[in-house]
Design an enzyme around this catalytic site. Structure first.
Site, PDB file in Angstrom:
ATOM      1  N   GLY A   1     -13.453   8.768  20.482  1.00  0.00           N
ATOM      2  CA  GLY A   1     -12.568   7.727  19.950  1.00  0.00           C
ATOM      3  C   GLY A   1     -11.792   7.097  21.085  1.00  0.00           C
ATOM      4  O   GLY A   1     -11.343   7.778  22.010  1.00  0.00           O
TER       5      GLY A   1
ATOM      6  N   GLY B   1      -9.217   4.631  20.613  1.00  0.00           N
ATOM      7  CA  GLY B   1      -8.049   3.895  20.143  1.00  0.00           C
ATOM      8  C   GLY B   1      -6.821   4.248  20.959  1.00  0.00           C
ATOM      9  O   GLY B   1      -6.920   4.680  22.111  1.00  0.00           O
TER      10      GLY B   1
ATOM     11  N   ALA C   1      -4.735   6.715  20.752  1.00  0.00           N
ATOM     12  CA  ALA C   1      -4.670   8.112  21.160  1.00  0.00           C
ATOM     13  C   ALA C   1      -5.761   8.432  22.183  1.00  0.00           C
ATOM     14  O   ALA C   1      -5.482   8.953  23.268  1.00  0.00           O
ATOM     15  CB  ALA C   1      -4.782   9.030  19.943  1.00  0.00           C
TER      16      ALA C   1
ATOM     17  N   SER D   1       1.610  -7.512   7.313  1.00  0.00           N
ATOM     18  CA  SER D   1       2.542  -6.602   7.991  1.00  0.00           C
ATOM     19  C   SER D   1       3.822  -6.347   7.223  1.00  0.00           C
ATOM     20  O   SER D   1       4.404  -7.232   6.611  1.00  0.00           O
ATOM     21  CB  SER D   1       2.905  -7.183   9.355  1.00  0.00           C
ATOM     22  OG  SER D   1       4.015  -6.478   9.872  1.00  0.00           O
TER      23      SER D   1
ATOM     24  N   ARG E   1       7.340   2.779   2.568  1.00  0.00           N
ATOM     25  CA  ARG E   1       6.114   2.257   1.970  1.00  0.00           C
ATOM     26  C   ARG E   1       5.759   2.921   0.648  1.00  0.00           C
ATOM     27  O   ARG E   1       5.354   2.246  -0.300  1.00  0.00           O
ATOM     28  CB  ARG E   1       4.962   2.446   2.955  1.00  0.00           C
ATOM     29  CG  ARG E   1       5.120   1.542   4.143  1.00  0.00           C
ATOM     30  CD  ARG E   1       4.090   1.820   5.203  1.00  0.00           C
ATOM     31  NE  ARG E   1       4.253   0.848   6.288  1.00  0.00           N
ATOM     32  CZ  ARG E   1       3.550   0.868   7.402  1.00  0.00           C
ATOM     33  NH1 ARG E   1       2.639   1.795   7.597  1.00  0.00           N
ATOM     34  NH2 ARG E   1       3.745  -0.056   8.333  1.00  0.00           N
TER      35      ARG E   1
ATOM     36  N   HIS F   1      -4.006   2.623   3.335  1.00  0.00           N
ATOM     37  CA  HIS F   1      -3.756   2.120   4.676  1.00  0.00           C
ATOM     38  C   HIS F   1      -3.872   3.183   5.764  1.00  0.00           C
ATOM     39  O   HIS F   1      -4.406   2.941   6.830  1.00  0.00           O
ATOM     40  CB  HIS F   1      -2.355   1.517   4.696  1.00  0.00           C
ATOM     41  CG  HIS F   1      -1.946   0.966   6.029  1.00  0.00           C
ATOM     42  ND1 HIS F   1      -2.726   0.054   6.699  1.00  0.00           N
ATOM     43  CD2 HIS F   1      -0.870   1.182   6.807  1.00  0.00           C
ATOM     44  CE1 HIS F   1      -2.124  -0.257   7.840  1.00  0.00           C
ATOM     45  NE2 HIS F   1      -1.015   0.421   7.939  1.00  0.00           N
TER      46      HIS F   1
ATOM     47  N   LEU G   1       1.587   3.760  15.838  1.00  0.00           N
ATOM     48  CA  LEU G   1       1.331   3.380  17.230  1.00  0.00           C
ATOM     49  C   LEU G   1       2.090   4.333  18.145  1.00  0.00           C
ATOM     50  O   LEU G   1       1.586   4.786  19.172  1.00  0.00           O
ATOM     51  CB  LEU G   1       1.780   1.941  17.469  1.00  0.00           C
ATOM     52  CG  LEU G   1       1.143   0.886  16.562  1.00  0.00           C
ATOM     53  CD1 LEU G   1       1.564  -0.516  16.993  1.00  0.00           C
ATOM     54  CD2 LEU G   1      -0.371   0.985  16.609  1.00  0.00           C
TER      55      LEU G   1
END
Lengths: 673, 258, 232
Positions: free
Chosen positions: A44, A46, A48, A288, A334, A426, A466
Site C-alpha cells: 500500500g 497511501g 501510511a 467534505s 459524524r 466512508h 490523514l
C-alpha cells in the site's frame, strides 16, 4: 474484565504524557550497517504506506513497496478533502496535545486506547512541519502563516487544509518523498501488483505473494518485516466513498494467517454524501465535512413536503441538528449527524425524489459573507442581489471544487439551490488488531493507517484519518519497528552458519512455494466454476445485505438474518460466479473476484461482531440500546474492550478481548448538546 | 430516483480492444440501451461490461479507481478528446447527460509512445513516476523539519503553488497534445516547487533532471498549441510551461558541466 | 551552457523561438523598406532604400545571419516534427482538435512548408537577380541613375514586371495568408517558449502579435495587388 492472554498491547509504563517520549528513547535500535541487510515489505502506498516506506528507506532499510494502482500516487488517501488535525494551537484558541487527545477519545466514544491516541496527538504537530518542509502547499493567511478551519466534534480550529484537496496534497508530499527514495534505488516500487498472501515461517511474517496485474505472474517476495498499509474495507458495503479498488484482501489474508481482526463492526457512515441516484450507482461521493462550517442542515417541518427548497419559508424548516445539539449544532461528530439524518428520513421528512436526503443549505452564510464583503469593499446600501453575488464569490473560493463536483454529479447548481445529501459508508475504524508498536498478532507483521484498528475507537473525527496515517508512517513505525528488527539482527547472526537459514533460502523456503500454490489454486478455482453470475452482481447483493442490516442502525434480528444470508451468498458465489479471460494477463474481473471473495467472509465477521457488542457506541448503533432521546447508549461495564477476532475457519472465529483502561480521562456519557 | 429528470439513452459505442501490449488492436462496436442520463460515463461502461460478461465475452479493461475526479487513474479518449466533451473534468466525472439519444461514441486509449497500451483502454503511465523520481521532490528526511510557521509564504505564492500542485497525473495533457508532449505535467511539479521557498535549494538541479528524464521517456516536443491546458481536468495553466522554460534556461546558463 | 541544452526538447524549442523572433524582426524591416513603394510612384525612394539594404556592409553581414537563422529554423522544425511523429506512433481514429486549440497552431509545419515554397519563388523573383545577376546565366536587373550619378538597380521596375502576371499576384497573396497564420501562432508562441508568460504582460504580447500577424502580411499582400492594378 481482564484482557485475553493472547493480546499484549505492550503499552509502556509511566504517566500518559511521558510514555511515548520515554519509550522512543529506550527502544532497541538497529545500527546503520545492519539496516542495510534488513528488508522491509510495504503493501500500500497511501499516506501510511508512502510515508513509512520513504522514512524507512531514509533510515537505511531495504524497502519494497507494492500497490495495485498504476502509480503510488493514486492510493485512495488522495481523495480526502477537508483537512488534517494538529495540536499546534496556532489560533491561540486553547488547543493542546491533551485537548486533541481528549477530543479524539471522546469522539471515538471511549473505545480507543489512551496511550495510542495520546501519542497520535503528540506527533500531530511534527506532521505539519514535515509536510510543509516537503513543499505541500497548505492554505495560508495573508501574513504568510498557516490557516486553520473547524471540523466536527471539536470547538477549536486545528484543521490544516489545502482547499478541498488536502489528502491529495499530503499524499503527493509522501509520494514525492517515496519517489526520491525510488530514484535513489533505496526503494523498489512494484505498481500494478496486488498482494494475495502473507508468507509466514514458524509463525513469523517473512514475505508476501503478489500478483503482477499486468502479466498475471505470481511473485514471491521476501522481507524481514511486512507492513500492511492497505486502507479500510468500506467497500464491503458495495456503495461507499472508497475508491473502486479499495479492498480488504491484504488484511484478510493476514487475518487468515493469524492476525486478529479488531472491532470489525466499527464503520463510519459519513453524513454529507451525494445521495444515491439509481441502481446503476457504482460509488458514492463525499462532500467534505468542512461544508458543515457554512452549510446548515435542514428538512421541511411538514412530512412529504413537495415544494422546492427555496419556496419553503424559514419558519417551516427544521434545522434538526441545531435544534437537538445547540452547543455543536451542525458540527456534531459524524456518527451523530448521520443518525440524525436517517432518523428524519425514516420518519418521512426526507427530500428529493427518493425521499432519502436532507438539505445542506448555504444561503444564510452566503448572505452573511456577502454583507461582510460589501463592507470590506466599501459598498454602502448593497442590494440583495449584490450581497448574494459577493457572498457567492467567497463561498466559491472556500469550496469551489466541491460545488463543481456536486454540480457535475447531480446536474444541479448548489449556489442556487441547497445541496441534497445523505449519509454513506466512508471509513472503517476497525481493522487488524495491533499493539503499541503497530504489530499484529503475527510477529513481524504490522498494520498502519486505516488498515489497523487502533486510534479512532468507535467513531473517527473529521481530519483525523490523514493525521493517523502520516503519524503511523512518519513518526511511529520508524521507531517501533526497531523493537522487532533488532531481534532479527540477533537471530541472523546466530543462524549465520546454518546453510538452510531463512536469510539464505529467502523465497526458496518451502513455505513460499506452499503459499504460492494456494494462491494459484484459488485463481484456478475462479476460472473453473464457469457459473452464470458476474462478480459484480455478488458484490452488489452483499452490499445490500450489509447496508440494510449492518449499516447505520443494527438489531439482533437483522444481524442474525444477515449472517445466514451472507453464508448462503458465499456458497452461491463459489458455485455460480463467472470469471472470464485468462489468469496470465491483465484481468480486472479476476482481481475483483478475489476481493469480493474476501468481502464475503469479512461481512459475516462484521455482523458477528455487531451482534456480540450489545451496546451502542460511536458508529455502532444497536437499536436495542438507545436512550429515550434516541442517542447511543454505551455499556462501559461490559463492553469497554477491543474485540479482537481470531480466525479459526471460514465462518468460525474466537473472540479475544483487550480491556480498555481509562486512567486519564473520566469516561462519561458523550454529549454534544 | 435522484433529481428525477433522468432520461434513457440508446447509444452506439466504438471501443478500442487490444489483448495486450504486443497484440494488434481494433475497434469493436457495441450497442447499449437504457442508459440513464444520471449515470456517469464509467457506470455506462459497467453496464456494458455486465452485458458482455452475461454474453460470455470478456469485459473491456479500463483504468479507474476513485471515481470522483482526483486519483487520476481514469483515462479515456472520448470522441476525439481526453476525458470527453466537457472541459475541466475527468472521465469518471463525465455524466451521460452530456450525450444525446442515438449518439455514436468513439472511445480510445491515450496514445503516446511513452504510454504503451497494456490492454484495451489501459495504458502504462509509469513514465510520469520516473520523471518525479528524477527530481520532483524536496530532499528533506523525516524529522528534519522546523516549525511549519517558521517558513512564511505569501498567500499568493502558496495559492499559485497549490494551483500547480493540483495536477492529478492523469496524462490528459499528453493525450491531447498533437506531439504527445508531457510539458504541462512536468512543468506543474517544477513550478510548484520553484514557487515555494522550500524548493529553492534544489531548484536548478531539479528542472535539469526532470526535463532530461522527460526527454528520455520519449514524449514529444511542446509547440504551444495550448491543447493540454484546455483539456486538463484541473485547469493547470500554460504559465507553468513558460516558467519551466525559464527555469531550465536559467539553470542551463548558470550550471557548470560536471 | 552544456551541449545537452541544444539536444534537450526545451533547448530545441528555444532555438525555434529565437530564430523565429529574429525572422520576425527581419520581416518588420523588410516590410518597412518595401512599403516605400506606396510613397513614391516613380520608385526612386524604394530603389534608394533597396540600394542601402544591398550595399550597407552591416546589412549584408546580417543577410548571412538571416539565411543561417532561416535554415536553422527550417532544419530544427524538421527534427522536431520527426521526433513528434515518433512520440505518437499509433494515432487516434478521431480527433476533435478544434475543441482545444486553433487549427493554425496545430499546422505550423504545413504553413511553414507553404511559406518555404513561397520563399523559393520569392528569392528567385528578386534576390537572385539583384544579388547574383551577371553570374553565370542569371539575368541582372536593369539599372537606373538618379541625381548624383549613383547607379541603382531598378528593383521597382522588376516588381512591376513580376506582378504583371496575375498568377504571381495570387501566389503572393496566398503566401502572405500563410505567413499571417504562421505569425498568428508563432509570435506569441516564441515568447511562451523563451519563458515570457506573465499575467500582466502576456495579454499585451498576444495583442501585439495578432496585430503584427495581420498587419505585416496585409501590407506585403497589398504590394503585388497594388502594382498589378496600377500598372495593368
Amino acid at each position: 474484565m481482564a484482557s485475553s492472554p493472547k493480546l499484549d498491547a505492550k503499552i509502556p509504563e509511566g504517566p500518559l504524557a511521558e510514555k511515548w517520549t520515554k519509550y522512543r528513547s529506550t527502544v532497541p535500535l538497529v545500527n546503520p550497517a545492519n539496516k542495510r541487510s534488513l528488508e522491509v515489505i510495504v503493501v500500500g502506498s497511501g499516506l501510511a504506506g508512502g510515508s513509512a516506506a520513504a522514512t524507512l528507506a531514509e533510515m537505511g532499510y531495504k524497502v519494497k513497496v507494492f500497490c495495485f494502482q498504476d502509480s503510488a500516487r493514486r492510493a485512495h488517501s488522495i481523495a480526502a478533502q477537508g483537512g488534517i488535525n494538529a495540536a499546534k494551537n496556532y489560533q491561540n484558541d486553547g488547543d493542546s496535545t491533551y485537548r486533541l487527545f481528549y477530543d479524539t477519545i471522546k469522539g471515538g466514544d471511549y473505545r480507543a486506547r489512551e496511550a495510542n491516541v495520546h501519542r497520535l496527538a503528540e506527533v500531530s504537530g511534527n506532521i505539519i512541519d514535515q509536510c510543509v518542509a516537503q513543499g505541500v502547499p497548505l492554505a495560508r493567511e495573508y501574513g504568510g502563516l498557516l490557516s486553520n478551519r473547524s471540523f466536527g466534534g471539536t470547538q477549536v480550529q486545528r484543521t490544516f487544509y489545502a482547499a478541498g484537496q488536502t489528502g491529495q496534497q499530503l499524499l503527493l508530499g509522501a509520494y514525492s518523498a517515496l519517489s526520491r527514495q525510488v530514484g535513489y534505488g533505496s526503494v523498489e516500487m512494484f505498481a500494478r501488483h496486488e498482494m494475495l498472501d502473507v508468507v509466514t515461517i514458524d509463525g513469523r511474517a517473512r514475505g508476501i505473494i503478489a500478483r503482477n496485474l499486468v502479466t498475471g505472474e505470481l511473485e514471491k517476495h521476501f522481507g524481514h518485516a511486512v507492513l500492511l498499509c492497505t486502507g479500510g474495507y468500506g467497500n464491503v458495503f458495495y456503495l461507499s466513498t472508497n475508491a473502486m479498488g479499495s479492498n480488504v484482501t491484504a488484511a484478510w489474508k493476514a487475518h487468515k494467517k493469524g492476525a486478529f481482526f479488531g472491532n470489525p463492526c466499527f464503520t463510519q457512515i459519513h453524513p454529507t454524501c451525494i445521495p444515491v441516484s439509481g441502481d446503476h450507482q457504482s460509488k458514492l461521493t463525499l462532500m467534505s465535512e468542512s461544508l458543515r462550517n457554512d452549510g446548515r442542515i435542514w428538512v421541511p417541518l411538514k412530512k412529504d413536503d413537495n415544494r422546492k427548497p427555496n419556496e419553503i419559508p424559514e419558519e417551516e424548516r427544521d434545522y434538526y441538528l441545531e435544534r437537538r445539539y445547540p452547543a455543536f449544532g451542525n458540527l456534531v461528530p459524524r456518527d451523530v449527524a448521520s443518525r440524525a439524518a436517517k432518523e428524519r428520513c425514516d420518519a418521512g421528512y426526507g427530500v428529493g425524489a427518493s425521499k432519502m436526503a436532507v438539505y445542506l443549505d448555504f444561503a444564510a452564510n452566503t448572505d452573511r459573507y456577502g454583507k461582510t464583503e460589501a463592507n470590506k469593499q466599501g459598498i454602502h446600501n448593497p442590494t440583495k442581489e449584490q450581497i448574494r453575488e459577493l457572498g457567492k464569490a467567497v463561498v466559491k473560493e472556500k469550496y469551489g471544487n466541491l460545488f463543481d463536483m456536486y454540480q457535475q454529479i447531480t446536474g444541479e447548481n448548489p449556489y442556487e439551490v441547497p445541496m441534497r445529501i445523505y449519509p454513506a459508508v466512508h471509513y472503517t475504524m476497525g481493522g487488524l488488531w495491533v499493539d503499541y508498536n503497530l504489530m499484529t498478532t503475527v510477529p513481524g507483521l504490522y498494520a498502519l493507517g486505516e488498515a489497523n484498528f487502533s486510534d479512532h475507537g468507535a467513531n473517527r473525527l473529521g481530519a483525523s484519518a490523514l493525521m493517523q496515517g502520516l503519524a503511523d508512517g512518519y513518526f511511529v513505525i520508524p521507531y517501533t519497528i526497531g523493537v522487532y528488527l533488532s531481534t532479527e539482527v540477533t537471530r541472523m547472526s546466530a543462524e549465520k552458519a546454518k546453510s538452510d537459514s531463512i536469510d539464505k533460502l529467502k523465497t526458496n523456503h518451502p513455505e513460499f512455494e506452499k503459499a504460492l500454490s494456494e494462491v494459484k489454486g484459488q485463481i484456478e478455482k475462479f476460472f473453473s466454476i464457469k457459473g452464470t453470475k458476474s462478480v459484480e452482481s455478488f458484490h452488489k447483493r452483499l452490499g445490500k445485505i450489509m447496508w440494510d442490516k449492518c449499516g447505520m442502525a443494527r438489531n439482533r434480528k437483522g444481524l442474525e438474518e444477515a449472517i445466514t444470508e451472507i453464508r448462503a451468498l458465499r456458497e452461491e458465489f463459489w458455485k455460480d460466479v463467472r470469471v472470464l479471460g485468462d489468469a496470465n494477463e491483465f484481468n480486472p474481473d479476476l482481481e475483483k473476484a478475489g476481493r469480493v471473495a474476501d468481502f464475503l467472509e469479512l461481512g459475516e465477521l462484521m455482523c458477528l461482531d455487531a451482534l456480540k457488542r450489545e451496546e451502542s457506541c460511536g458508529g455502532h448503533f444497536r437499536e436495542e440500546h438507545q436512550t429515550e432521546e434516541g442517542e447511543a447508549k454505551r455499556d462501559d461495564d461490559n463492553f469497554a474492550y477491543v474485540a479482537a477476532w481470531e480466525f479459526k475457519n471460514v465462518g468460525d472465529w474466537e473472540l479475544n478481548k483487550e480491556e480498555l483502561k481509562f486512567e486519564n480521562i473520566k469516561i462519561a456519557q458523550r454529549s454534544y448538546k | 430516483m435522484g433529481s428525477g429528470n433522468g432520461q434513457m439513452l440508446n447509444l452506439t459505442l466504438k471501443v478500442w480492444r487490444q489483448k495486450n501490449g504486443k497484440a494488434k488492436g481494433s475497434f469493436e462496436t457495441h450497442q447499449v440501451s437504457g442508459i440513464s442520463t444520471d449515470m456517469s460515463f464509467l457506470e455506462m461502461f459497467d453496464v456494458l461490461n455486465e452485458k458482455l460478461i452475461h454474453e460470455g465475452k470478456e469485459p473491456i479493461a479500463f483504468d479507474h479507481d476513485c471515481r470522483e475526479g482526483i486519483c487520476g487513474m481514469c483515462s479515456m479518449y472520448i470522441n476525439g478528446r481526453p476525458h470527453g466533451p466537457k472541459g475541466g473534468i475527468t472521465t469518471c466525472q463525465l455524466h451521460m447527460r452530456s450525450f444525446k439519444n442515438g449518439d455514436t461514441i468513439i472511445v480510445e486509449p491515450w496514445r503516446s509512445a511513452a504510454f504503451p497500451v497494456i490492454k484495451d483502454l489501459v495504458v502504462d503511465r509509469s513514465a510520469f513516476d520516473r520523471i518525479i523520481a528524477s527530481g520532483g521532490y524536496v530532499s528533506v528526511n523525516t524529522g528534519n523539519a522546523k516549525d511549519a510557521n517558521n517558513i512564511l509564504i505569501p498567500k499568493t505564492a502558496a495559492d499559485a503553488a497549490f494551483d500547480a500542485a493540483a495536477c492529478i497525473g492523469c496524462g490528459a495533457c499528453v493525450a491531447a497534445c498533437k506531439n504527445a508532449s508531457a510539458m504541462l505535467f512536468v512543468s506543474a511539479k517544477v513550478s510548484q516547487l520553484a514557487l515555494l521557498p522550500q524548493g529553492q535549494v534544489e531548484r536548478k538541479e531539479r528542472v535539469l533532471k526532470m526535463v532530461s528524464q522527460m526527454d528520455e521517456e520519449g514524449f514529444g516536443n511542446c509547440t504551444n498549441t495550448g491543447a493540454c491546458e484546455a483539456e486538463c481536468p484541473k485547469g493547470i495553466s500554460l504559465e507553468n510551461i513558460a516558467r519551466m522554460n525559464r527555469e531550465f534556461l536559467g539553470a542551463e546558463l548558470t550550471t557548470a558541466k560536471k | 551552457m552544456s551541449k545537452g541544452f541544444l539536444k534537450s526538447s526545451i533547448g530545441k524549442k528555444m532555438v525555434m523561438g529565437l530564430t523565429g523572433l529574429f525572422l520576425i524582426s527581419f520581416l518588420a524591416v523588410h516590410c518597412f523598406v518595401n512599403a516605400l513603394i506606396f510613397f513614391d510612384q516613380t520608385g526612386e525612394l524604394f530603389n534608394q532604400g533597396a540600394h542601402f539594404m544591398g550595399t550597407n556592409w552591416i546589412i549584408r553581414a546580417m543577410e548571412v545571419v538571416l539565411f543561417a537563422g532561416l535554415l536553422t529554423h527550417i532544419f530544427q522544425s524538421l527534427i522536431l516534427t520527426l521526433e513528434n511523429k515518433k512520440a505518437r506512433p499509433v494515432g487516434y481514429a478521431k480527433i476533435d482538435g478544434a475543441a482545444n486549440s486553433r487549427w493554425y497552431s496545430r499546422s505550423m509545419g504545413l504553413l511553414g512548408t507553404l511559406l518555404l515554397l513561397f520563399l523559393i519563388m520569392h528569392i528567385y523573383h528578386f534576390w537572385t537577380p539583384s544579388r547574383l545577376g551577371g553570374i553565370a546565366n542569371i539575368k541582372p536587373l536593369e539599372e537606373i541613375t538618379y541625381s548624383g550619378n549613383v547607379v541603382y538597380h531598378n528593383l521597382y521596375a522588376e516588381m512591376i514586371n513580376v506582378f504583371h502576371n496575375p498568377v504571381a499576384v495570387v501566389l503572393y497573396v496566398l503566401g502572405c495568408i500563410s505567413l499571417a497564420y504562421h505569425l498568428l501562432h508563432g509570435f506569441q508562441s516564441a515568447f511562451q517558449t523563451i519563458g515570457l508568460n506573465h499575467k500582466k504582460y502576456t495579454p499585451a504580447i498576444k495583442t501585439l502579435g495578432a496585430v503584427f500577424a495581420i498587419l505585416v502580411p496585409l501590407i506585403f499582400a497589398s504590394m503585388p495587388v497594388y502594382l498589378y492594378i496600377a500598372y495593368k
